[in-house]
Design a protein around this motif. Structure first.
Motif, PDB file in Angstrom:
ATOM      1  N   PRO A 133       0.834  -1.208   0.000  1.00 48.71           N
ATOM      2  CA  PRO A 133       0.000   0.000   0.000  1.00 48.71           C
ATOM      3  C   PRO A 133       0.870   1.259   0.000  1.00 48.71           C
ATOM      4  CG  PRO A 133      -0.617  -1.522   1.776  1.00 48.71           C
ATOM      5  CD  PRO A 133       0.687  -2.000   1.231  1.00 48.71           C
ATOM      6  N   MET A 134       0.274   2.359  -0.391  1.00 53.40           N
ATOM      7  CA  MET A 134       0.976   3.640  -0.333  1.00 53.40           C
ATOM      8  C   MET A 134       1.109   4.052   1.132  1.00 53.40           C
ATOM      9  SD  MET A 134       1.493   4.286  -3.481  1.00 53.40           S
ATOM     10  CE  MET A 134       2.104   5.948  -3.329  1.00 53.40           C
ATOM     11  N   HIS A 135       2.344   4.325   1.551  1.00 55.36           N
ATOM     12  CA  HIS A 135       2.533   4.777   2.927  1.00 55.36           C
ATOM     13  C   HIS A 135       2.984   6.231   2.944  1.00 55.36           C
ATOM     14  CE1 HIS A 135       6.907   4.455   2.447  1.00 55.36           C
ATOM     15  NE2 HIS A 135       6.745   3.223   2.005  1.00 55.36           N
ATOM     16  N   CYS A 176       3.695   9.988   0.376  1.00 52.74           N
ATOM     17  CA  CYS A 176       2.604  10.954   0.351  1.00 52.74           C
ATOM     18  C   CYS A 176       3.029  12.336  -0.122  1.00 52.74           C
ATOM     19  CB  CYS A 176       1.985  11.054   1.743  1.00 52.74           C
ATOM     20  SG  CYS A 176       0.572  12.162   1.818  1.00 52.74           S
ATOM     21  N   ARG A 177       4.128  12.833   0.402  1.00 50.39           N
ATOM     22  CA  ARG A 177       4.498  14.216   0.091  1.00 50.39           C
ATOM     23  C   ARG A 177       4.792  14.393  -1.396  1.00 50.39           C
ATOM     24  NH1 ARG A 177       9.201  17.764   3.218  1.00 50.39           N
ATOM     25  NH2 ARG A 177       8.348  19.827   2.717  1.00 50.39           N
ATOM     26  N   GLY A 178       5.564  13.481  -1.976  1.00 53.42           N
ATOM     27  CA  GLY A 178       5.861  13.562  -3.400  1.00 53.42           C
ATOM     28  C   GLY A 178       4.618  13.431  -4.252  1.00 53.42           C
ATOM     29  N   ASN A 189       5.121  -2.710   9.676  1.00 54.65           N
ATOM     30  CA  ASN A 189       4.701  -1.671  10.609  1.00 54.65           C
ATOM     31  C   ASN A 189       4.853  -0.311   9.942  1.00 54.65           C
ATOM     32  OD1 ASN A 189       4.167  -0.100  12.883  1.00 54.65           O
ATOM     33  ND2 ASN A 189       6.319  -0.146  13.524  1.00 54.65           N
ATOM     34  N   PHE A 190       3.798   0.177   9.300  1.00 51.35           N
ATOM     35  CA  PHE A 190       3.852   1.485   8.678  1.00 51.35           C
ATOM     36  C   PHE A 190       2.450   2.074   8.601  1.00 51.35           C
ATOM     37  CE2 PHE A 190       3.632  -1.677   5.290  1.00 51.35           C
ATOM     38  CZ  PHE A 190       2.581  -1.228   4.507  1.00 51.35           C
ATOM     39  N   ILE A 191       2.400   3.400   8.514  1.00 54.29           N
ATOM     40  CA  ILE A 191       1.132   4.111   8.412  1.00 54.29           C
ATOM     41  C   ILE A 191       0.871   4.400   6.943  1.00 54.29           C
ATOM     42  CG2 ILE A 191      -0.079   6.255   8.970  1.00 54.29           C
ATOM     43  CD1 ILE A 191       1.429   6.269  11.609  1.00 54.29           C
ATOM     44  N   THR A 192      -0.250   3.928   6.458  1.00 52.48           N
ATOM     45  CA  THR A 192      -0.571   4.099   5.045  1.00 52.48           C
ATOM     46  C   THR A 192      -1.232   5.452   4.798  1.00 52.48           C
ATOM     47  OG1 THR A 192      -2.794   3.150   5.205  1.00 52.48           O
ATOM     48  CG2 THR A 192      -0.948   1.615   4.856  1.00 52.48           C
ATOM     49  N   ILE A 193      -1.260   5.828   3.527  1.00 55.22           N
ATOM     50  CA  ILE A 193      -1.982   7.035   3.138  1.00 55.22           C
ATOM     51  C   ILE A 193      -3.461   6.890   3.507  1.00 55.22           C
ATOM     52  CG2 ILE A 193      -2.864   8.250   1.112  1.00 55.22           C
ATOM     53  CD1 ILE A 193      -0.072   8.078  -0.081  1.00 55.22           C
ATOM     54  N   VAL A 228      -5.635   9.573   5.670  1.00 54.65           N
ATOM     55  CA  VAL A 228      -6.823  10.252   5.151  1.00 54.65           C
ATOM     56  C   VAL A 228      -8.033   9.960   6.033  1.00 54.65           C
ATOM     57  CG1 VAL A 228      -8.428  10.386   3.209  1.00 54.65           C
ATOM     58  CG2 VAL A 228      -5.965  10.337   2.785  1.00 54.65           C
ATOM     59  N   HIS A 229      -8.158   8.716   6.474  1.00 55.26           N
ATOM     60  CA  HIS A 229      -9.291   8.359   7.321  1.00 55.26           C
ATOM     61  C   HIS A 229      -9.216   9.053   8.678  1.00 55.26           C
ATOM     62  CE1 HIS A 229      -9.714   4.496   4.738  1.00 55.26           C
ATOM     63  NE2 HIS A 229     -10.498   5.459   4.298  1.00 55.26           N
ATOM     64  N   GLU A 230      -8.005   9.308   9.171  1.00 58.16           N
ATOM     65  CA  GLU A 230      -7.866   9.920  10.495  1.00 58.16           C
ATOM     66  C   GLU A 230      -8.019  11.437  10.472  1.00 58.16           C
ATOM     67  OE1 GLU A 230      -4.728  10.153  14.260  1.00 58.16           O
ATOM     68  OE2 GLU A 230      -4.621   8.501  12.829  1.00 58.16           O
ATOM     69  N   VAL A 231      -7.372  12.113   9.521  1.00 59.16           N
ATOM     70  CA  VAL A 231      -7.380  13.587   9.560  1.00 59.16           C
ATOM     71  C   VAL A 231      -8.058  14.231   8.358  1.00 59.16           C
ATOM     72  CG1 VAL A 231      -5.275  13.611  10.945  1.00 59.16           C
ATOM     73  CG2 VAL A 231      -5.094  13.845   8.463  1.00 59.16           C
ATOM     74  N   GLY A 232      -8.346  13.460   7.304  1.00 55.95           N
ATOM     75  CA  GLY A 232      -9.025  14.014   6.140  1.00 55.95           C
ATOM     76  C   GLY A 232      -8.076  14.355   4.999  1.00 55.95           C
TER      77      GLY A 232
END
Length: 582
Positions: free
Chosen positions: A140-142, A146-148, A411-415, A419-423
């Motif tokens: 998945p995209m992590h 995201c920034r790029g 162990n990573f935070i996906t995009i 998005v689900h957490e902060v929008g």
């Protein structure tokens, strides 16, 4: 739509007309170039409405000093009926003061052009290929991607708004060893789905749970016929199937950010089509690749078993690199650089310009790939502008502590998590709130904070405030109108001055390929709107709605509506929603 000149463009044309007149009089050479002449707001608003460097950049050509030339330019500009004064400052800058009617006319232009205010034909329809994200299709995209992704997507939208045709491209790195690791990991999950106890995930494979649905899907589709096959039989099948499913997941993740690419180019397909061989043949034909000895590693002693090897080398030193680079390995396989060179050759066939968005960890590759594109441009007889934008990683913070991520450990935070957490809007705007080359912290608590220190909230709140004011006014029987704009005072004119910068900010940001300039500008515009709003807290006559003065209220509502329009246009370029309420 027919593009209409905005205020800055109109005065740039007036200044150029003055310079052309001076050239006709012999003050300036007939062939003098005005390309470096700028029309900008003065650094200090107290100095005037507009400033130009015309005398500074043309004095040498005129064989005079800047102040002397500035006097002649200023004299002609003062003859313009809408210019109240043209004052010379410092070594030769010219500050112009305009009649208030000029700013009020620009306010009307914002209302008339609406969603198209700021749109430019500067790009003249030139095709720009923007390649961004291009993450390995192994999961998945992590947040490392995201920034790029946001920078590339916002830049693409900015270039379109500035009159370019844009091709958004994703390069799928599906030909390397990491894809074999993915295939092996998917095969393991496939066996698990068929009921096998696979135990702990072996070291070196991807352990993430995101591969469980892939294994289950493959088990349903393929049955158990590949369960006990030798690796050579199932590896090609699982490689292709796993990449397809990972790309579906990646596209889904990117869609959560509002990102959609036009083209997905496969590295594996590039090899199958023989593109690297074509590139090598072309480069050899133009004496840009030769067989030579690869130099020993610089800066340290070579390994004891190191031996010089003859390899096909690209003449990257001819284009500023510090050494020539191999396009093939000693085993005959293509180096990543060799394949990448062929890929850029392919992209250049359908674009007037190329832009790559890369992570900062690829900084060492920039010089050589720029050299390669320069070589291709030289051979094709028409230079292809090529830019690489480097994007620093983002440090995730939670509760003041860094969030550690490891893709290999799963162990990573996906995009999708973000998005689900902060929008989506918070993620996108935050990623553009600093220059891409600057380090960034993304604090889960701060990015949703309702404060001036949170740029996305501050800008969206400005738009929401305006929309709320317009709704409240409508309930009270007031509507925006331009009949009494001359009732607007200095504070309102200051707001218009800031809003009127939007078209020039769009063009300067597009020229620099820096979408974050739009985010910076919107923050400043929002700050000025909030400052004006706060004047009404102490003086009811400064409020947008002055119930006993309908004409003034309608004029201020017209102003508020226009400021909201500019904020909305800027947010649209960045892919962020202009919210109606907060």
């Amino acid at each position: 739509m027919t593009e209409k000149k905005t205020l800055y463009a109109a005065y740039a044309a007036k200044i150029e007309s003055v310079l052309a007149a001076l050239a006709a009089e012999g003050v300036l050479p007939a062939d003098a170039s005005f390309a470096s002449v700028a029309v900008e707001p003065p650094r200090d608003p107290a100095h005037g409405d507009l400033a130009t460097n015309a005398a500074m950049v043309l004095a040498k050509a005129a064989k005079t000093n800047p102040r002397a030339l500035a006097e002649q330019i200023a004299a002609k500009l003062e003859a313009e009926p809408t210019v109240t004064s043209a004052e010379i400052a410092g070594p030769g800058f010219i500050n112009l003061r305009l009649q208030a009617s000029e700013w009020l006319a620009e306010l009307a232009a914002i209302a008339a052009q609406a969603d198209d205010y700021g749109r430019s034909s500067m790009g003249a329809g030139r095709t720009v290929n923007v390649e961004y994200v291009s993450a390995n299709p192994t999961g998945p995209m992590h947040m490392g991607h995201c920034r790029g992704a946001v920078v590339g997507d916002a830049l693409s939208s900015l270039l379109e708004f500035a009159g370019h045709k844009v091709t958004r491209e994703y390069y799928i790195n599906d030909a390397g060893g990491q894809v074999d690791v993915l295939a092996s990991s998917a095969h393991l999950r496939y066996r698990e789905a068929l009921g096998e106890d696979i135990g702990d995930i072996p070291e070196g494979l991807y352990p993430g749970d995101y591969l469980k649905p892939v294994g289950e899907s493959l088990a349903q589709e393929l049955g158990d016929r590949h369960k006990d096959e030798p690796e050579g039989a199932w590896l090609p099948i699982f490689r292709a199937e796993a990449v397809t499913r990972m790309m579906e997941l990646i596209k889904s993740d990117l869609a959560l950010l509002g990102i959609h690419h036009d083209v997905f180019s496969s590295e594996a397909a590039l090899h199958m089509a023989g593109k690297p061989d074509e590139a090598e043949a072309w480069l050899r034909e133009h004496d840009l690749v030769y067989d030579g000895m690869l130099e020993a590693p610089k800066g340290k002693a070579p390994p004891e078993d190191w031996e010089p090897v003859e390899l096909p080398l690209f003449r990257s030193t001819k284009f500023g690199d510090d050494q020539d680079r191999p396009i093939k390995k000693s085993n005959g396989a293509w180096t990543y650089f060799g394949a990448d060179l062929a890929y850029h050759m392919q992209k250049a066939e359908n674009a007037d310009e190329l832009i790559d968005i890369w992570g900062a960890d690829h900084a060492g590759t920039v010089k050589r790939i720029k050299a390669a594109v320069a070589a291709l441009s030289e051979g094709q007889g028409q230079p292809i502008p090529f830019d690489v934008k480097l994007v620093q990683m983002v440090q995730l913070m939670r509760g003041g502590e860094p969030v550690k991520m490891s893709k290999r450990s799963g162990n990573f935070i996906t995009i999708a998590d973000m998005v689900h957490e902060v929008g989506r809007d918070v993620v996108r705007f935050t990623m553009l709130s600093r220059k891409p080359e600057a380090q960034m912290e993304f604090d889960f608590a701060k990015v949703v904070e309702a404060s001036k220190d949170n740029p996305v909230f501050y800008v969206q709140y400005a738009h929401a405030r305006i929309r709320s004011t317009l709704r409240k006014a409508a309930d009270a029987g007031f509507a925006p109108a331009d009949a009494a704009l001359d009732r607007l005072g200095d504070e309102e004119i200051a707001l218009i001055r800031n809003a009127a910068q939007f078209p020039r900010i769009i063009e300067s940001a597009a020229k620099a390929r820096e979408a974050h300039r739009i985010a910076f500008y919107l923050y400043d515009l929002a700050a000025e709107l909030h400052a004006f709003w706060n004047l009404g807290n102490d003086d009811s006559q400064k409020r947008f709605i002055v119930e006993q003065d309908q004409a003034l209220t309608e004029a201020r509502l017209f102003l508020a509506q226009a400021i909201g329009q500019v904020i909305r246009n800027g947010l649209n370029v960045l892919g962020v929603e202009a919210v109606e309420s907060l």
